[in-house]
Design an enzyme around this catalytic site. Structure first.
Site, PDB file in Angstrom:
ATOM      1  CE1 TYR A   1       0.290  -2.985   6.458  1.00  0.00           C
ATOM      2  CE2 TYR A   1       0.271  -5.241   7.261  1.00  0.00           C
ATOM      3  CZ  TYR A   1       0.163  -3.874   7.496  1.00  0.00           C
ATOM      4  OH  TYR A   1      -0.064  -3.412   8.768  1.00  0.00           O
ATOM      5  CB  CYS A   2       4.995  -1.820   2.212  1.00  0.00           C
ATOM      6  SG  CYS A   2       4.811  -1.888   0.417  1.00  0.00           S
ATOM      7  NE  ARG A   3       1.615   6.077   0.780  1.00  0.00           N
ATOM      8  CZ  ARG A   3       1.378   6.390  -0.488  1.00  0.00           C
ATOM      9  NH1 ARG A   3       2.007   5.729  -1.448  1.00  0.00           N
ATOM     10  NH2 ARG A   3       0.536   7.333  -0.811  1.00  0.00           N
TER      11      ARG A   3
END
Length: 120
Positions: free
Chosen positions: A81-83
């Site tokens: 995941y990221c932002r």
């Protein structure tokens, strides 16, 4: 010849994308939550501001991303995941090219997880 090369390129790219599964936060199975290696691909600064519990921080924008991600065994499930999902999708494509076959990209990233936490 150019047309054949183009068609092969399209099929090759489609094949790579098929290995990575995008998954919404509310559809992550419990067994995946327990067994997957959770990787936050954001910057260390973003990670410090808040992250999912037990997530490793391996910034996809660093020169040594491939070297650091390769420390995870290829037979392990990996949830990235990221932002919002864009960088993690790029990280997933890199991992796919390295031979990882159980790669999951958390749709909506940290923002979706944070929103889900606030709704509980």
């Amino acid at each position: 010849m150019q047309r054949l090369f183009f068609l092969l390129s399209v099929f090759f790219c489609l094949g790579l994308q098929a290995q990575v599964r995008n998954i919404p936060i509310n559809e992550v199975p419990e067994n995946l939550k327990k067994k997957a290696v959770l990787v936050d691909v954001r910057t260390p600064g973003e990670y410090a501001e808040g992250h999912l519990p037990e997530a490793l921080n391996i910034d996809v924008n660093t020169d040594d991303f491939t070297e650091r991600i390769a420390k995870i065994r290829k037979n392990k499930a990996v949830l990235l995941y990221c932002r919002s999902g864009r960088r993690s999708a790029r990280a997933a494509a890199i991992m796919d090219s390295l031979g990882y076959r159980k790669v999951y990209n958390l749709e909506g990233g940290f923002l979706a997880w944070d929103e889900a936490q606030n709704q509980e």
